[in-house]
Write an enzyme that holds these catalytic residues in place. Structure first.
Site, mmCIF file in Angstrom:
data_model
loop_
_atom_site.group_PDB
_atom_site.id
_atom_site.type_symbol
_atom_site.label_atom_id
_atom_site.label_comp_id
_atom_site.label_asym_id
_atom_site.label_seq_id
_atom_site.Cartn_x
_atom_site.Cartn_y
_atom_site.Cartn_z
ATOM 1 N N GLU A 52 7.472 9.209 23.762
ATOM 2 C CA GLU A 52 7.557 10.675 23.764
ATOM 3 C C GLU A 52 8.610 11.199 22.792
ATOM 4 O O GLU A 52 8.484 12.316 22.284
ATOM 5 C CB GLU A 52 7.830 11.195 25.177
ATOM 6 C CG GLU A 52 6.642 11.047 26.127
ATOM 7 C CD GLU A 52 6.617 9.719 26.855
ATOM 8 O OE1 GLU A 52 7.382 8.800 26.479
ATOM 9 O OE2 GLU A 52 5.830 9.586 27.818
ATOM 10 N N PHE A 114 6.966 10.727 42.908
ATOM 11 C CA PHE A 114 6.805 9.766 41.813
ATOM 12 C C PHE A 114 6.757 10.510 40.478
ATOM 13 O O PHE A 114 6.037 11.478 40.329
ATOM 14 C CB PHE A 114 5.512 8.954 42.012
ATOM 15 C CG PHE A 114 5.251 8.011 40.882
ATOM 16 C CD1 PHE A 114 6.119 6.964 40.615
ATOM 17 C CD2 PHE A 114 4.144 8.178 40.046
ATOM 18 C CE1 PHE A 114 5.890 6.097 39.560
ATOM 19 C CE2 PHE A 114 3.919 7.314 38.996
ATOM 20 C CZ PHE A 114 4.788 6.268 38.757
ATOM 21 N N GLN A 115 7.534 10.044 39.534
ATOM 22 C CA GLN A 115 7.651 10.645 38.199
ATOM 23 C C GLN A 115 8.075 12.114 38.263
ATOM 24 O O GLN A 115 7.681 12.918 37.436
ATOM 25 C CB GLN A 115 6.361 10.472 37.383
ATOM 26 C CG GLN A 115 6.134 9.001 37.024
ATOM 27 C CD GLN A 115 5.121 8.796 35.917
ATOM 28 O OE1 GLN A 115 4.168 9.557 35.783
ATOM 29 N NE2 GLN A 115 5.310 7.753 35.124
ATOM 30 N N LYS A 164 0.967 19.989 38.429
ATOM 31 C CA LYS A 164 -0.418 19.528 38.362
ATOM 32 C C LYS A 164 -1.363 20.446 39.136
ATOM 33 O O LYS A 164 -2.487 20.684 38.690
ATOM 34 C CB LYS A 164 -0.498 18.095 38.912
ATOM 35 C CG LYS A 164 -1.779 17.379 38.494
ATOM 36 C CD LYS A 164 -1.722 15.906 38.851
ATOM 37 C CE LYS A 164 -2.992 15.196 38.380
ATOM 38 N NZ LYS A 164 -2.985 13.771 38.732
ATOM 39 N N MET A 480 27.113 3.569 7.895
ATOM 40 C CA MET A 480 28.081 4.665 8.003
ATOM 41 C C MET A 480 29.158 4.327 9.032
ATOM 42 O O MET A 480 30.333 4.646 8.845
ATOM 43 C CB MET A 480 27.366 5.970 8.368
ATOM 44 C CG MET A 480 28.221 7.206 8.190
ATOM 45 S SD MET A 480 28.768 7.452 6.485
ATOM 46 C CE MET A 480 27.493 8.537 5.837
#
Lengths: 582, 190
Positions: A52, A114-115, A164, A480
């Site tokens: 993502e 969940f999630q 949802k 760097m």
């Protein structure tokens, strides 16, 4: 068309009505209804990323190279949290993103489902605004407002969290014109009196400088065109921040190079010595100013910015102008011409600048045995200049060398993570750019450490036949970090090298793309030509000098006129107070 | 505002808003912020203050216009003039914010805070507490044989003074609302 739809249908319809052509996303449980609707249509293209974070950076690359908002679609919980870095990056660099996240059903929110994650809570400080939509009737309105907020005023990311059950339920669709967007209306027209004061300063300046930034590019192509007119008519020297490269052509007569920590000597000395500074769409970032109380001590300063909170944040200015760059420049030029386009003779100032330029601050020690990273970028530039080319970068030394040694003649051609400094930005960004410009040459100038952070996106490049060129300057170091450890931490190289790097050629083959390795300066041109000629994604392992430092450099806590020009002058150059700064 | 009147080289002490950058004393400002009463708006405002390291001395919020779902947040903050300006600009650019009024800059305005002060004592102290409350225009809103709860609606300073008076007289606990403020006169704030 019926205005009653399911939430998922509303999402897709709203995206179509907003003119969205591409969505970067990754499916999951909480966005399945929306993915079902995406499956049933062909107008919106969905690019399946591999992580993502990649979706968010790809959308940034898409947005930065087109001027349109980038759209991200990810699931709840880890889908949303993985996109946080991309949103923060977009917030810092003012990139318009619309991020749609799935959420657990409204009746499960707060139950540690969940999630489940508190997505709007987590992303509140890293978005321009965000919404949790609890009612399908509000969904279309909220999405349209999201696009409005992302693209108006100072652009930035917005997030819309959609549970949802809201995706399944039926609600009323409203078109973009009917949405309640009027409540967010940032001022775009500058104050007339302030613009007049700025013009007066244009007329009186003896040692002027135009200091421009990413705001010019965000304002649109008209702003870049007006900036070129202003530079041509005044004959003033022009420098730009990292984010603003390309707004004024690097081949133009006013161009004195990038300014700031790794900017050119002439640009920084011009900033330090000027008597009139016109800051246009930049924000006096610490990478630009160096030591604040020694910053351009003798100048009167004009600051044009669409965001009032940028004014006087770091540096007090004398003439603040809040407005859209294009609108302000238009009015400024009109007033300037009305008053007869009078200006002082600035040839003495240019003579001084030419003396500074003669220092040739970008000079490096050439080698015939190893590829110097600067040389690699110079050759890449020489062999691609004039092509229909877009360049992205990762973050680190290679990024600064690319900014120093590549020239951009148009806006929207240079995509880099400036404010947040996100390693792992370049690969997905190059994919987003290539999706938007399938026929153009897209190069990601990378370091091997940054590149490894989002290398999984090569899978996306291969799947969608995106011929992105990954040009990796491989010094087997976090260059760097290593440079700072050398200069600031007594050469104690704590964890700044990689001992187990992959074989990039085999890695390329494993992904199904082409791998090229080059470690001899004599072979470099041919190898670059081979990369350019290949019709598909390429991973180019350019093995470079391991201990090269990036100069010139304004050390932390020092002023513009205290630049380090090369290896010889670095000993003890940075005091302990500088070491505290980043 | 002509930049021509400025002394060249004055940028370190820029004439814009005529303030010196030399060591600045902190100022106390009362800001009135009109916002959409939408979920998370208070978290957004508080997050801005904590995220950017600004001070909050007090903060009050309630919906003040039920028809259009507008809330007024009154914030008392301290900072250098530059930080106060930043707070103002940062609040103003937030999407649900309709307007920010710096009452301290605008001048004449009324500030009031409400406190409930519980005092438990007997005998002479109890009489004295009641007498002081009367003098300070605090109202007794709850009474038992051994305690009072006083209600006082005053400026924050006067509430501080009242609490100090009650301390030796059996002060038990205090609840304060934070400051609410409006401009004097007939003009509205926005």
């Amino acid at each position: 068309m019926s205005t009653e739809m399911t939430g998922a249908e509303i999402v897709v319809q709203a995206l179509k009505d907003q003119g969205v052509e591409v969505v970067f996303g990754y499916p999951g449980g909480a966005v399945l209804p929306i993915y079902d609707e995406i499956f049933k249509q062909n107008e919106i293209r969905h690019i399946l990323v591999r992580h993502e974070q990649g979706a968010a950076h790809a959308a940034e690359g898409y947005a930065r190279s087109t001027g349109k908002p980038g759209v991200v679609l990810v699931t709840s919980g880890p889908g949303a949290t993985n996109a946080v870095t991309g949103m923060t990056d977009a917030l810092m660099d003012s990139i318009p993103l619309v991020v749609l996240t799935g959420q657990v059903p409204t009746f499960m929110i707060g139950n540690d489902a969940f999630q489940e994650a508190d997505t709007v809570g987590i992303t509140r400080p890293c978005t321009k605004h965000n919404w949790l939509v609890r009612d399908t009737d509000q969904l279309a309105d909220t999405i349209h407002r999201g696009f409005h907020v992302a693209t108006h005023g100072r652009p930035g990311p917005v997030l819309i969290d959609i549970p949802k059950d809201v995706q399944f339920a039926t609600g009323t669709y409203v078109a973009p014109e009917q949405a309640r967007t009027h409540t967010y209306a940032p001022r775009t027209r500058g104050d007339r009196a302030a613009i007049e004061a700025a013009v007066e300063l244009l007329e009186r300046a003896e040692r002027p400088v135009l200091y421009t930034g990413g705001g010019v590019i965000n304002s649109g192509p008209r702003a870049s065109a007006l900036l070129r007119e202003l530079a041509a008519e005044t004959g003033f020297p022009l420098t730009s921040t990292l984010m603003g490269l390309g707004a004024y052509p690097a081949s133009g007569p006013a161009w004195i190079g990038m300014l700031g920590m790794h900017g050119t000597y002439e640009a920084n000395m011009t900033m330090h010595g000027c008597d009139a500074m016109f800051c246009i769409g930049a924000r006096f970032d610490d990478r630009i100013t160096g030591k604040l109380d020694a910053f351009s001590p003798g100048s009167r300063k004009v600051h044009v910015d669409i965001d009032p909170s940028s004014i006087n944040k770091n540096i007090r200015v004398d003439v603040p102008i809040v407005g859209d760059i294009a609108e302000v420049l238009e009015e400024m030029l009109a007033i300037w011409r009305e008053r007869g386009a009078k200006k002082r003779d600035v040839s003495a100032w240019w003579k001084q600048i030419e003396e500074w330029r003669a220092v040739k601050c970008l000079t490096y020690k050439a080698s015939t045995s190893t590829i110097k990273p600067q040389y690699a970028i110079e050759r890449l530039e020489a062999l691609t200049r004039g092509m229909d080319r877009y360049v992205t970068t990762e973050v680190g030394q290679h990024q600064m060398w690319a900014a120093q040694f590549m020239g951009f003649d148009e806006p929207n051609r240079w995509m880099t993570s400036g404010g947040l400094g996100t390693m792992g930005y370049g690969t997905p960004a190059s994919i987003g750019v290539q999706v938007a410009h399938p026929e153009s040459l897209v190069i990601n100038v990378a370091g091997e450490a940054s590149w490894l952070m989002n290398m999984q996106e090569m899978g996306t490049a291969v799947q969608y036949r995106l011929p992105v060129k990954q040009f990796i300057l491989n010094n087997e170091r976090l260059g760097m970090v290593r440079q700072w450890q050398q200069l600031l931490h007594g050469e104690r190289y704590s964890h700044s090298w990689s001992e187990a790097l992959p074989d990039f050629v085999k890695l390329a083959e494993a992904f199904g793309c082409k791998g090229i390795k080059c470690d001899d300066p004599a072979d470099l041109d041919d190898a670059i030509r081979e990369m350019l000629a290949y019709d598909g994604p390429v991973i180019f392992d350019c093995v470079v000098e391991k201990h090269e430092n990036c100069f010139p450099m304004i050390p932390s806590g020092k002023a513009h006129n205290e630049m380090l020009l090369g290896e010889a002058s670095t000993e003890g150059a940075i005091g302990s107070s500088g070491a505290v700064l980043v | 505002m002509s930049p021509m009147t400025l002394k060249p080289g004055s940028s370190a002490q820029s004439a814009y808003n005529l303030r010196s950058t030399l060591p600045e004393s902190h100022e106390r400002h009362t800001l009135s912020v009109l916002v959409d009463n939408e979920p998370g708006v208070l978290a957004r405002v508080i997050g801005l203050f904590s995220g950017r390291g600004y001070n909050i001395e007090s903060l009050t919020v309630a919906e003040t216009d039920h028809a259009s779902h507008l809330s007024r947040i009154t914030i008392v903050t301290t900072g250098t003039p530059q930080v106060i300006d930043q707070i103002h600009a940062q609040l103003e650019r937030m999407v649900p914010v309709h307007g920010v009024t710096d009452l301290t800059v605008l001048g004449a305005h009324i500030e009031r805070e409400l406190a409930l002060v519980k005092v438990a004592s007997t005998g002479e102290k109890r009489v004295e507490a009641l007498r002081m409350a009367d003098l300070m225009q605090a109202r007794c809103v709850d009474v038992t044989l051994e305690s009072f709860v006083f209600e006082i609606a005053q400026t924050s300073d006067q509430i501080d003074a009242f609490i100090e008076l009650m301390r030796p007289l059996g002060l038990l606990e205090v609840a304060r609302t934070g400051v609410a403020a409006v401009m004097r006169g007939k003009e509205p704030m926005e």
